[in-house]
Design an enzyme around this catalytic site. Structure first.
Site, short mmCIF file in Angstrom:
data_model
loop_
_atom_site.label_atom_id
_atom_site.label_comp_id
_atom_site.label_asym_id
_atom_site.label_seq_id
_atom_site.Cartn_x
_atom_site.Cartn_y
_atom_site.Cartn_z
N GLU A 228 0.54 53.27 30.89
CA GLU A 228 0.78 54.38 31.89
C GLU A 228 -0.21 55.04 32.40
O GLU A 228 -0.37 55.57 33.53
CB GLU A 228 1.90 55.33 30.97
CG GLU A 228 2.56 56.47 31.95
CD GLU A 228 3.45 57.39 31.17
OE1 GLU A 228 3.57 57.19 30.05
OE2 GLU A 228 3.98 58.14 32.01
N HIS B 50 13.33 61.04 34.98
CA HIS B 50 14.55 60.43 34.36
C HIS B 50 15.70 61.11 34.50
O HIS B 50 16.05 62.25 34.26
CB HIS B 50 14.12 60.00 32.97
CG HIS B 50 15.05 59.03 32.31
ND1 HIS B 50 16.39 59.15 32.04
CD2 HIS B 50 14.71 57.72 31.82
CE1 HIS B 50 16.88 58.11 31.42
NE2 HIS B 50 15.75 57.23 31.27
N PHE C 267 20.23 46.84 33.15
CA PHE C 267 19.53 48.07 33.25
C PHE C 267 19.47 48.37 34.52
O PHE C 267 19.77 47.50 35.36
CB PHE C 267 17.99 47.72 32.59
CG PHE C 267 17.80 48.76 31.67
CD1 PHE C 267 18.55 48.76 30.32
CD2 PHE C 267 16.49 49.55 31.33
CE1 PHE C 267 18.31 49.44 29.27
CE2 PHE C 267 16.30 50.41 30.26
CZ PHE C 267 17.16 50.29 29.47
N ARG D 130 16.39 55.05 38.67
CA ARG D 130 16.21 56.26 38.42
C ARG D 130 15.84 57.33 39.40
O ARG D 130 16.57 58.24 39.46
CB ARG D 130 14.95 56.28 37.51
CG ARG D 130 15.38 55.56 36.03
CD ARG D 130 14.10 55.41 35.08
NE ARG D 130 14.57 54.81 33.98
CZ ARG D 130 13.81 54.35 32.69
NH1 ARG D 130 12.64 54.72 33.09
NH2 ARG D 130 14.19 53.79 32.12
N HIS E 141 9.43 61.99 33.40
CA HIS E 141 9.35 60.97 32.61
C HIS E 141 8.13 60.01 32.38
O HIS E 141 7.79 59.62 31.49
CB HIS E 141 10.61 59.91 32.52
CG HIS E 141 10.98 59.07 31.53
ND1 HIS E 141 11.16 59.07 30.41
CD2 HIS E 141 11.10 57.73 31.90
CE1 HIS E 141 11.25 58.12 29.88
NE2 HIS E 141 11.24 57.19 30.63
N ARG F 192 9.49 53.33 39.07
CA ARG F 192 9.62 52.18 38.02
C ARG F 192 11.04 51.69 37.68
O ARG F 192 11.75 52.68 37.24
CB ARG F 192 8.73 52.50 36.78
CG ARG F 192 8.71 51.51 35.71
CD ARG F 192 7.77 51.97 34.44
NE ARG F 192 8.25 53.31 33.74
CZ ARG F 192 9.25 53.24 32.88
NH1 ARG F 192 9.83 52.38 32.62
NH2 ARG F 192 9.49 54.35 32.45
N ALA G 231 0.05 49.72 24.86
CA ALA G 231 -0.96 48.93 25.56
C ALA G 231 -2.12 49.09 24.82
O ALA G 231 -3.03 48.09 24.64
CB ALA G 231 -1.22 49.69 27.00
N SER H 284 8.26 49.28 31.65
CA SER H 284 7.10 49.86 31.11
C SER H 284 6.59 49.09 29.91
O SER H 284 5.64 48.96 29.71
CB SER H 284 7.17 51.24 30.94
OG SER H 284 8.18 51.67 30.03
N GLY I 190 -1.05 53.93 21.72
CA GLY I 190 0.17 53.31 22.28
C GLY I 190 0.52 51.85 22.39
O GLY I 190 -0.55 51.03 21.86
N GLN J 258 7.96 59.97 38.03
CA GLN J 258 9.38 59.26 37.79
C GLN J 258 10.12 60.58 36.96
O GLN J 258 9.42 61.13 35.87
CB GLN J 258 9.39 58.11 36.92
CG GLN J 258 10.88 57.79 36.88
CD GLN J 258 11.18 56.30 36.19
OE1 GLN J 258 10.66 55.71 35.15
NE2 GLN J 258 11.48 55.71 37.44
N GLU K 46 18.14 55.08 29.22
CA GLU K 46 18.79 54.46 30.20
C GLU K 46 20.08 53.44 29.61
O GLU K 46 21.02 53.10 30.29
CB GLU K 46 17.85 53.59 31.02
CG GLU K 46 18.53 53.01 32.62
CD GLU K 46 17.73 52.91 33.65
OE1 GLU K 46 16.70 53.70 33.83
OE2 GLU K 46 17.56 51.72 34.10
N LEU L 171 14.85 62.90 25.99
CA LEU L 171 15.76 61.45 26.93
C LEU L 171 16.81 61.13 25.98
O LEU L 171 16.71 60.84 25.03
CB LEU L 171 14.39 60.42 26.67
CG LEU L 171 14.78 59.19 27.23
CD1 LEU L 171 15.09 59.30 28.52
CD2 LEU L 171 13.59 57.94 26.83
N GLY M 131 -6.81 55.34 22.95
CA GLY M 131 -5.25 55.42 23.05
C GLY M 131 -4.49 54.38 22.18
O GLY M 131 -4.75 53.27 22.27
#
Lengths: 315, 570
Positions: free
Chosen positions: B371, B233, B117, B277, B345, B382, B14, B387, B12, B231, B246, B243, B10
């Site tokens: 995730e 959103h 936020f 959220r 989301h 969350r 992370a 995140s 991303g 979740q 937020e 999206l 992966g």
């Protein structure tokens, strides 16, 4: 318009062929919607890639009627209005094709890495304390950070189309330019040298990379900024910088170019000598006069004032 | 056979954070496997920001406040020891990525700017305009290039390979050649992202968020933790689910119903649009249900109004939002309000991490982050901005954990399990490609999404979820005889979609099972038939484990340290 036709240049790994797909028009859809429609209702073997469908991941760039676009954000209706019911879809130009609309990024990543596209932070900063930067300094790199590595600029680059031995993909210069312009970076020359060694002065200024970028990045401007910075840093031992400096010198001196000395100043006496046959042909046709040393133009003081003002503005 | 000390799956935030951590150590061979080019990942779609107590915008902010906000935001399902660790590390993680080159928006002192936020008691969300995830993702990629991380692109994870002595590596589909390849590794980090594509047509997630790592770990008998916690959103674009960050609420956007009312006054009188959220999503859906939305059925929506922020602020702070609204909803937020509706989301649940300091799981050598993992710090809901902080903090932890493990591990795994898994998948994929007839992958996928959205969405009822469970089982049976529709070995994306659908079906079944058996309402999990939170019976994590072909349910108590569960008001 009731039917839309995608004429797609396909490639199965061995041979290339064209295939047409027709599907019912719907308003307010995108180029990607059409591709998904084909894949899900007509031909699962059509290969393309897409991920975010919101113009931020860069996966779905394709050529439509000869221009690179992000399929996900490009409205179908606007294209159909301009080109009629049939659109020609091809993989990005200047990329090796793996299959259909899927291109190979691996060699591009290798070339990108050559420009050392990572921050080399100034000594005063540390991983523990982070960095300091003003909002104004942040804004200097904000445009370049929009690059999503979609490859649209590379696809349409006229210089790259003639071969990639002596030129990088435009996004490589943008990445290098981002770090040169970043006030947190303390090693501009480290990013400059690799791009100087490959093509920095060879951009042909066609601006295709600027007009095709879906994220309003301007690689051609980054190339210009890198050139200026390389001269500022004294990295002038190359034909591009010598040419630019000779150009600026001529204009300051007389307000016009001296074609004879320009070649010598740019390439040096030895390399210029190899162009003698060309120079002789020019002479024969009356296009070159080696004994002509142009006098300053009328209003040279004004020209010099402009040059001075331009220099000050840059500093 | 390709062999690595550390294999990260992966690309991303992370995964790349883990890979560069292991790569920077030197002396270890580190591979980063991803099914697309690394910068296509979902992290790049995160817009709003990353949370950490820097105290730049509000010097009175404290780590304790961040801890409490996160605990409360999670509706007390987050583990408080892990949350305390996470909040304690977040600020350092942000300073570190500043040093790595993440371009942050700045305040007047040249420090990283911070904004409010949802669900936070102080402005602690650091940002880069409204493209924070994008710049973090690209910076991580740059750092991976710097540290010589070996990228294995266009490789679809299929399964972990485990023998009697433990983890041996993974098998993957090399998408370019259509062959199944074994990759041996001492340590594996699973960072493959979420499962949002269970809700295919109504999600903010990319096409690639298909639970690949979650399902592979699940098949290797690692439990899935809290899979029912999904979740929604509040502000997805009405037409596409794309999206709207937020940040649009954080910068002061208002939500209106068809009566021109700022309806959040009824649901969260103090925080208004800046409630969490789960609450804002539930409020919007309630408005729509009770006839105060615009449009009808699947096309219903409410309005997000940014006009009062003024042109300058929208262009400075929310330029990406504006572009998306113009492109995908044909609305310029400077001129008109944006039609929005909740959209799936984020997957709070995931691979059961049992050691939050290393990302370690029940299987030695297997680590999970981002995730794909469930630590759990997000619990039942969350907080926005947590995140990106999660993937930077726990991505690094997993990189350290995996590198430490690989360095200490002298055993070279045998080839047996890897070759057996390779042969098994080779046969399975060949059979799937050869099959004619049968239902199409897209058809099964769409019916799965419809069942999940309608019956396991924002409002949930036992009877409807039982129906959903039966539908998922039926679709899983159809899947066994479905048609791929392409038998080419070269970049067969139809085959990739087939593998992905199998993963989504497994995750969906676990999510429905967890949701049916959690007979309470908590965070995003809103049971109309059990509207109250039940701390006596459900202050615990759901664990779904595969035993043979059976999905088995068990539970583990939530770790409560300082903050006893209390009523949640905003």
């Amino acid at each position: 318009m009731e039917q839309v036709v995608y004429r797609i240049r396909r490639f199965d790994g061995e041979k290339e062929f064209w295939q047409e797909y027709s599907f019912a028009h719907e308003p307010n859809k995108t180029v990607l919607w059409g591709l998904l429609k084909i894949k899900e209702t007509a031909d699962p073997s059509l290969a393309f890639v897409a991920a975010c469908r919101s113009a931020v991941c860069g996966a779905c760039a394709v050529r439509v009627n000869g221009e690179a676009v992000l399929a996900c954000e490009t409205p179908l209706d606007a294209l159909l209005g301009r080109f009629g019911a049939t659109l020609v879809l091809e993989p990005l130009g200047n990329f090796p094709v793996i299959r259909d609309l899927v291109v190979d990024w691996e060699p591009k990543a290798v070339r990108l890495a050559e420009a050392k596209p990572w921050l080399m932070p100034r000594d005063e900063f540390s991983a523990e304390a982070g960095c300091r930067q003003t909002q104004a300094e942040f804004k200097k790199i904000n445009a370049q950070t929009n690059c999503i590595l979609c490859g649209s600029c590379a696809s349409e680059c006229n210089k790259l189309s003639t071969g990639d031995d002596d030129f990088y993909e435009p996004f490589v210069y943008t990445k290098a330019g981002k770090f040169v312009a970043d006030s947190r970076d303390g090693a501009a020359a480290e990013h400059l040298r690799p791009v100087l060694a490959r093509g920095l002065w060879k951009c042909v200024h066609c601006q295709e990379c600027v007009t095709k970028c879906p994220k309003r990045v301007a690689p051609a401007e980054d190339i210009a900024a890198l050139r200026r910075e390389s001269i500022r840093q004294g990295l002038t031992d190359n034909p591009g910088a010598r040419h630019a400096l000779a150009f600026a010198g001529d204009i300051t001196n007389s307000g016009r170019l001296n074609e004879t000395t320009m070649a010598v100043k740019t390439d040096g006496l030895l390399k210029s000598a190899t162009r003698l046959p060309f120079a002789l042909r020019l002479l024969r046709r009356g296009k070159l006069n080696p004994f002509h040393f142009p006098a300053p133009v009328e209003g040279i003081d004004g020209v010099r004032a402009i040059v001075k003002a331009a220099k000050e503005a840059k500093e | 056979m390709q062999t690595f000390d550390v294999l990260v799956i992966g690309s991303g935030g992370a995964g790349m954070r883990a890979a560069l951590e292991a790569g920077a150590r030197g002396g270890l061979s580190v591979g980063l496997m991803t099914k697309m080019f690394p910068t296509r990942s979902a992290t790049g779609m995160a817009q709003g920001g990353i949370n950490g107590v820097l105290g730049n915008a509000d010097p009175t902010d404290t780590v304790d406040k961040h801890i409490f906000d996160t605990v409360k935001g999670s509706d007390y399902l987050g583990d408080q020891d892990a949350i305390a660790f996470f909040c304690g590390q977040a600020a350092a993680a942000i300073r570190e990525i500043d040093y790595y080159g993440v371009p942050f928006s700045r305040d007047a002192k040249g420090q990283i700017a911070q904004r409010n936020f949802g669900g936070q008691s102080a402005p602690r969300t650091c940002f880069s305009a409204d493209k924070t995830g994008h710049v973090i993702l690209h910076t991580m990629y740059e750092q991976c290039l710097k540290h010589g991380v070996k990228m294995l692109t266009d490789r679809q994870l299929l399964d972990l390979a485990v023998d009697g002595d433990g983890l041996c590596g993974v098998v993957a589909l090399d998408i370019r050649t259509g062959t199944v390849v074994p990759v041996k590794a001492k340590a594996v980090v699973v960072a493959t992202g979420g499962a949002g594509r269970m809700y295919w047509s109504r999600t903010t997630n990319p096409f690639t968020s298909t639970a690949d790592g979650m399902a592979a770990c699940f098949r290797a008998s690692i439990p899935l933790k809290d899979p029912e916690m999904v979740q929604f959103h509040p502000t997805g674009l009405a037409g596409t689910g794309i999206l709207m960050s937020e940040a649009s609420r954080a910068e002061g956007g208002y939500l209106y119903n068809n009566a021109g009312e700022r309806f959040m006054a009824r649901y969260a009188p103090e925080k208004m649009e800046l409630a969490t959220r789960d609450l804002v999503s539930q409020a919007i859906e309630t408005e729509i249900r009770e006839g105060r939305g615009f449009g009808e059925g699947m096309n219903a929506y409410v309005l997000l109004d940014l006009r009062h922020l003024g042109r300058e602020k929208i262009l400075e702070r929310l330029p990406g939002i504006r572009d998306l609204a113009i492109t995908f909803e044909q609305v310029d937020p400077i001129e008109a309000p944006i039609p929005i509706r909740p959209s799936c989301h984020y997957t709070m649940g995931g691979v059961d991490v049992t050691n939050f300091r290393t990302g370690g799981t029940a299987l030695a050598g297997l680590f999970a982050a981002g995730e794909a993992a469930c630590v759990s710090i997000h619990g039942a809901n969350r907080l926005g901005g947590n995140s990106l902080a999660d993937i930077m903090v726990f991505g690094k932890c997993a990189g350290v954990g995996a590198a430490d493990y690989a360095q200490a591990q002298s055993r070279e795994a045998g080839d047996g399990a890897l070759m057996a898994k390779t042969a098994e998948w080779e046969a399975r994929l060949a059979a799937a490609m050869a099959r004619g007839g049968g239902p199409a992958v897209a058809s099964i996928r769409d019916r799965l999404a419809e069942a999940m959205w309608n019956k396991v969405g924002i409002f949930r009822r036992g009877a409807e979820m039982e129906e959903a469970a039966a539908i998922v089982d039926g679709l899983a049976a159809e899947y066994e005889r479905c048609a791929v529709g392409d038998d080419s070995r070269v970049f067969n994306t139809a085959l990739v979609n087939y593998v992905e659908l199998g993963n989504l079906l497994a995750m969906a079944k676990a999510a429905v099972l967890g949701a049916i058996n959690r007979t309470e309402s908590r965070g995003c999990h809103l049971r109309e038939d059990y509207p109250a939170r039940d701390d006596v019976n459900f202050l615990k994590h759901t664990l779904v484990t595969l035993a043979g072909a059976q999905y088995e349910l068990s539970y583990r108590p939530v770790v409560v340290t300082e903050h006893q569960p209390a009523e949640r008001r905003y």
